[in-house]
Design a protein around this motif. Structure first.
Motif, PDB file in Angstrom:
ATOM      1  N   LEU A 116      45.507  54.058  40.238  1.00  0.00           N
ATOM      2  CA  LEU A 116      44.365  53.365  39.645  1.00  0.00           C
ATOM      3  C   LEU A 116      44.791  52.704  38.335  1.00  0.00           C
ATOM      4  CD1 LEU A 116      41.415  52.789  40.111  1.00  0.00           C
ATOM      5  CD2 LEU A 116      40.841  54.933  38.985  1.00  0.00           C
ATOM      6  N   ARG A 117      44.521  51.437  38.218  1.00  0.00           N
ATOM      7  CA  ARG A 117      44.941  50.679  37.036  1.00  0.00           C
ATOM      8  C   ARG A 117      43.916  50.798  35.913  1.00  0.00           C
ATOM      9  NH1 ARG A 117      41.821  46.193  36.535  1.00  0.00           N
ATOM     10  NH2 ARG A 117      40.771  45.395  38.400  1.00  0.00           N
ATOM     11  N   PHE A 118      44.320  50.392  34.708  1.00  0.00           N
ATOM     12  CA  PHE A 118      43.395  50.280  33.580  1.00  0.00           C
ATOM     13  C   PHE A 118      42.578  49.002  33.733  1.00  0.00           C
ATOM     14  CE2 PHE A 118      46.658  53.091  32.019  1.00  0.00           C
ATOM     15  CZ  PHE A 118      45.972  53.993  31.210  1.00  0.00           C
ATOM     16  N   LEU A 119      41.427  48.962  33.088  1.00  0.00           N
ATOM     17  CA  LEU A 119      40.608  47.753  33.102  1.00  0.00           C
ATOM     18  C   LEU A 119      41.241  46.675  32.223  1.00  0.00           C
ATOM     19  CD1 LEU A 119      36.972  49.207  32.743  1.00  0.00           C
ATOM     20  CD2 LEU A 119      38.199  48.627  34.843  1.00  0.00           C
ATOM     21  N   THR A 120      41.054  45.428  32.620  1.00  0.00           N
ATOM     22  CA  THR A 120      41.508  44.310  31.791  1.00  0.00           C
ATOM     23  C   THR A 120      40.561  44.166  30.597  1.00  0.00           C
ATOM     24  OG1 THR A 120      40.119  42.682  32.915  1.00  0.00           O
ATOM     25  CG2 THR A 120      42.302  43.133  33.882  1.00  0.00           C
ATOM     26  N   PRO A 121      40.960  43.402  29.549  1.00  0.00           N
ATOM     27  CA  PRO A 121      40.051  43.205  28.403  1.00  0.00           C
ATOM     28  C   PRO A 121      38.698  42.631  28.814  1.00  0.00           C
ATOM     29  CG  PRO A 121      42.266  42.531  27.803  1.00  0.00           C
ATOM     30  CD  PRO A 121      42.307  42.847  29.276  1.00  0.00           C
ATOM     31  N   ASP A 122      38.686  41.663  29.748  1.00  0.00           N
ATOM     32  CA  ASP A 122      37.416  41.090  30.192  1.00  0.00           C
ATOM     33  C   ASP A 122      36.567  42.105  30.942  1.00  0.00           C
ATOM     34  OD1 ASP A 122      37.700  38.638  29.037  1.00  0.00           O
ATOM     35  OD2 ASP A 122      38.502  37.643  30.830  1.00  0.00           O
ATOM     36  N   GLU A 123      37.190  42.907  31.813  1.00  0.00           N
ATOM     37  CA  GLU A 123      36.458  43.939  32.551  1.00  0.00           C
ATOM     38  C   GLU A 123      35.916  45.002  31.588  1.00  0.00           C
ATOM     39  OE1 GLU A 123      38.945  43.781  36.781  1.00  0.00           O
ATOM     40  OE2 GLU A 123      39.547  45.164  35.194  1.00  0.00           O
ATOM     41  N   SER A 124      36.705  45.338  30.578  1.00  0.00           N
ATOM     42  CA  SER A 124      36.263  46.314  29.580  1.00  0.00           C
ATOM     43  C   SER A 124      35.027  45.803  28.842  1.00  0.00           C
ATOM     44  CB  SER A 124      37.386  46.593  28.573  1.00  0.00           C
ATOM     45  OG  SER A 124      38.510  47.141  29.214  1.00  0.00           O
ATOM     46  N   TRP A 125      35.046  44.516  28.493  1.00  0.00           N
ATOM     47  CA  TRP A 125      33.925  43.908  27.778  1.00  0.00           C
ATOM     48  C   TRP A 125      32.680  43.869  28.669  1.00  0.00           C
ATOM     49  CZ3 TRP A 125      30.961  43.238  24.130  1.00  0.00           C
ATOM     50  CH2 TRP A 125      30.164  42.102  23.914  1.00  0.00           C
TER      51      TRP A 125
END
Length: 890
Positions: A309-318
């Protein structure tokens, strides 16, 4: 928790002075002075709640307050327990023990004086603490925010879900294990739930089960949990050992295609231990594992790479932060700079984002800049403890009344599905919930829980049919935080895999703890002869039922004399422990037993709020005068329980006035106990269960029936009528009719019937109950081959459950059930078809069929198709619809 400790002690002293002053007559003056002294601390603690983590002075003052409050509580409670025993003695006994009693009186008087000196000393020196408070203590009450409902689709997981769904639905016919791996807080469970609920997976795998494994699992409990997804568990299954349960589960799963989700598997040994129950049936069955350890996933299936499972991207985090903090992705421009900064600092970790989102939700739009600065400060502390710092930030922003409630979650085992009914009543018994005008304690506690859910600190498990929370749980990382905070406060001690050396009673730390949470080997612990002079709560969470040997029946009341909470569900008492009646501080008690009588002496427990008795007997006779137990709010048993009649009018005391209005739950009681006097003493009942020969409720006695008394229960919302004529079959005790509509409580929202074998024409009476929202017709509730509801009925009905019945033909149209949302049919094996008019019930969201005829399943699919057509005509603006059919090949 100093806050909760002060609140509880003040309330306790108040109750003592008001209702049991006769026990403390000789020290009443000192107790009143102590009450006034401690009141000084209340405002200080409330004002300092958010500032303590930053100021060592405040921390030290709060610690001193906590210790002095605990000392006061111990002194008062110990004396009251002795005084109650002394009062219960006969005259000769009092004479013999008079010197002992006088000595204890002197001791407690001296203790109270010493405590008052400590209070004075702390108060005179705490001016240094006020400087740390600054001007931030005078904050206005924030507007209550509506609960945020969890989305089915989680930001950033859509592509991840598709990959895993393809792995599950594709591949060979062999049994395959697919794994999701990632660090804690990355969203493994969230992704697995998203996949588990996906329509494609529901179609591919009708036989699905979800089970939490966790670090400390019980093999037997795991197998029972999986089996419970497919069948009703019976006593024989509970008594099976884990090997036989594995065979039973394997036998069932071997019949068809299945999917088992095993959440949070920690070791290779755990997989080896459990895989025996999963047959290789060459029907494309799948096991989905989540684990934080890649090695475990590779061991379970060396041939398929685990899904990392990957980390969220900055846009997904926002995007996720906006949803959690604002409820939508429409952030005002002036907040975007701080918002994106906060999201970026979470470094793509979903758990961190939802926890911080909970703070922003509570703070409102004015607090984003302040939170952004706080995030910077917490991140700078220690990069390696980033997630702990985020949780600490959220915890420190909690209002003082929620902190103890949150830390309490650490008492429950890892991945434990917590019943809300139980949690709420435990909080009340622990003194975490304080009375507010116009609200019951239970409503306030449920509001607190919703607040913690909204702050993303607690996860929703299941919902009740009325839309309220049924179960909840807490993330492992948050649970660890709770345990660490609890250790600092001596709040509770967790005992698992009891070892005499580790948890020896001689260990000084053990004697400081206020609560014990025992997860396994309960009998081993009790056999070690523990001593807990300060312990107020004793909770057992062992999955194994243990019968207490005769020599240990009185071990718990003997070792823990100041208990407020005793949950001994996993311990079976073969006789009633008489010493239990000396635990006068008990507020919450759960007993498992095989006796038939609760003795009269239990009425001496004047503080009891919740009494739960689970017995192997079909009947229970309560000899205790429960009408003297002025705090009693909930009585729950699984047997047909005979209640004592209230005091005669000539013997009425002031206690009787206090008792009226406190009792909210009586379930299940015998029909013979449903007298006018009993209901007159409990006018505020909200939930009532009646089990036994229900015909006695309807017998005409001088122009009236026992059922007539129910009409006077103006607050009753939930009624269960369980017809039990054992050892005779239900047919020998069937009801010929229902009472007239006006005899039912006016506020009745939920009704359950079982084994009544009523004629379907009696449904017209139920249809006229204007507030009825949930109707559960359990097995053999109604009898007959034809049912056509009357027009104009069931105007408020939202949930209809029909169990085993011989119904063949059901005629109905949309206007017969205008607000129906959920329809459940169980073992309706004679029913030819469902009314096709249900397709036009716009509110209908779910039809669930279990073991019905193929023709009934076919009619349900026609309804499903028509609902789809109607939804497309409305441009998908209507309510979604789901159909569930078992067996799936019907």
């Amino acid at each position: 928790m100093a806050d909760a400790a002060v609140e509880f002690l003040l309330e306790n002293l108040k109750q003592l002075l008001l209702y049991n002053a006769n026990l403390i007559l000789d020290i009443k003056g000192q107790v009143e002075s102590l009450y006034n002294d401690l009141t000084l601390f209340k405002a200080f603690l409330k004002d300092s709640t958010e500032k303590r983590s930053k100021h060592e002075t405040l921390k030290e003052i709060v610690k001193q307050i906590r210790n002095v409050v605990y000392d006061a509580e111990d002194a008062i409670d110990t004396f009251v327990a002795h005084a109650a025993v002394h009062k219960a003695r006969k005259h000769f006994g009092k004479v013999i023990h008079i010197f002992d009693y006088t000595a204890k009186l002197r001791v407690v008087a001296n203790q109270i004086q010493e405590i008052r000196e400590k209070v004075k000393d702390i108060y005179e020196n705490k001016k240094f603490g006020f400087e740390a408070l600054g001007d931030g203590s005078d904050r206005g009450a924030k507007e209550k925010k509506p609960p945020i409902v969890e989305e089915d689709n989680v930001v950033g997981f859509e592509d991840e879900a598709e990959k895993v769904i393809d792995l599950l639905s594709g591949g060979s016919d062999d049994l395959e294990v697919i794994s999701i791996v990632g660090m804690p807080g990355l969203g493994k469970t969230t992704l697995a739930k998203m996949i588990y609920r996906d329509p494609k997976i529901e179609y591919e795998f009708y036989n699905r089960a979800w089970v939490y494994v966790s670090q400390d699992y019980s093999r037997k409990e795991v197998f029972l949990n999986i089996l419970s997804n497919f069948m009703q568990l019976n006593d024989a299954m509970y008594k099976m050992n884990d090997e036989n349960l594995a065979k039973e589960l394997s036998k069932f799963l071997d019949k068809g295609k299945y999917l088992i989700v095993m959440d949070d598997v920690w070791t290779e040994e755990a997989w080896n231990d459990l895989k025996i129950a999963f047959p290789k049936n060459n029907k494309s069955s799948r096991i989905l594992i989540t684990s934080r350890i890649r090695k475990v996933a590779k061991h379970a299936n060396p041939n398929v790479e685990p899904h990392n499972l990957r980390f969220l991207t900055p846009d997904e985090s926002w995007r996720l932060l906006q949803r959690k903090a604002l409820g939508s992705e429409n952030c005002p421009p002036e907040l975007e700079r701080d918002g994106r900064h906060i999201a970026n600092e979470c470094q793509g970790l979903p758990l961190a984002i939802v926890v911080i989102g909970g703070i922003l939700l509570e703070k409102g739009m004015d607090g984003w800049e302040q939170v952004a600065k706080s995030v910077d400060a917490y991140i700078a502390m220690d990069q390696s403890r980033r997630m702990d710092n985020f949780i600490a930030l959220s915890y420190n922003h909690l209002p003082y009344h929620l902190k103890a409630c949150f830390i309490y979650f650490g008492m429950f085992p890892e991945d434990f599905e917590i019943p809300v009914w139980k949690l709420v009543r435990l909080w009340i018994a622990e003194g975490f919930i304080q009375q507010k005008e116009g609200m019951s304690l239970e409503d306030i506690a449920e509001e607190f829980l919703e607040d913690l859910v909204n702050r993303n600190l607690v996860m929703v498990g299941q919902f009740r049919s009325n839309g309220k929370l049924k179960t909840c749980r807490i993330h492992d990382m948050l649970r660890e935080f709770c345990k660490n905070e609890a250790a600092e406060e001596n709040f509770f001690q967790e005992i698992k895999r009891f070892d005499r050396g580790t948890y020896a009673s001689l260990n000084p730390a053990m004697k400081r703890y206020r609560r014990l949470s025992i997860h396994s080997r309960v009998l081993n612990y009790i056999s070690s002869k523990p001593v807990g002079p300060r312990v107020r709560s004793f909770l057992c969470f062992s999955t194994e039922e243990t019968t207490l040997p005769p020599e240990h029946i009185s071990s718990i009341p003997g070792a823990f004399k100041l208990l407020r909470v005793l949950d001994a569900r996993s311990l079976v008492f073969t006789r009633f422990p008489t010493d239990l009646t000396q635990l006068v501080h008990l507020r919450y008690i759960v007993l498992s037993c095989n006796f038939k009588i609760l003795p009269a002496a239990i009425s001496s427990l004047w503080n009891i709020q919740t009494l739960v008795v689970e017995t192997s007997s079909r009947t229970l006779d309560i000899k205790a005068d429960i009408w003297k137990m002025i705090q009693l709010r909930h009585v729950k048993t699984n047997a047909s329980t005979a209640l004592p009649g209230p005091l005669s009018k000539s013997r009425k005391s002031k206690d009787e006035v206090l008792t009226i209005g406190s009792l909210q739950t009586l379930s299940t009681i015998s029909p013979e106990s449903c007298t006018e006097d009993v209901f007159a003493r409990a006018p505020n009942l909200k939930s009532l269960g009646i089990r036994g020969q229900l015909a006695k409720l309807l017998e005409n006695r001088s122009g009236s029936t026992l059922f007539d008394g129910l009409a006077k229960l103006s607050h009753l919302e939930n009624l269960k009528l369980l017809n039990d004529v054992f050892p005779h079959p239900p047919s020998e005790g069937r009801l010929t009719s229902l009472p007239q509509r006006y005899k039912f409580p006016t506020k009745l929202k939920k009704l359950t019937l079982s084994d009544t074998l009523l004629d379907w024409k009696e449904m017209s009476t139920l249809g006229m109950l204007e507030n009825l929202e949930i109707l559960k017709l359990k097995d053999n509730a109604f009898n007959g081959e034809w049912w056509q509801p009357d027009d104009g009925g069931f105007r408020a009905l939202r949930v209809l459950h029909i169990g085993r019945t011989n119904l063949v033909t059901w005629r109905a149209s949309a206007h017969n059930f205008p607000r129906l949302r959920h329809l459940f049919l169980r073992h309706c094996s004679n029913l030819e078809s469902l009314p096709l008019g249900f397709a036009e019930v716009s509110s209908l969201q779910l039809v669930d069929l279990y073991c019905t005829k193929a023709s009934a399943a076919a009619s349900a699919r026609i309804i499903q198709q028509r609902k789809k057509e109607l939804l497309s005509q409305q441009s998908n603006r209507g309510v979604g619809f789901k159909l569930s059919v078992y067996p799936p090949d019907q």
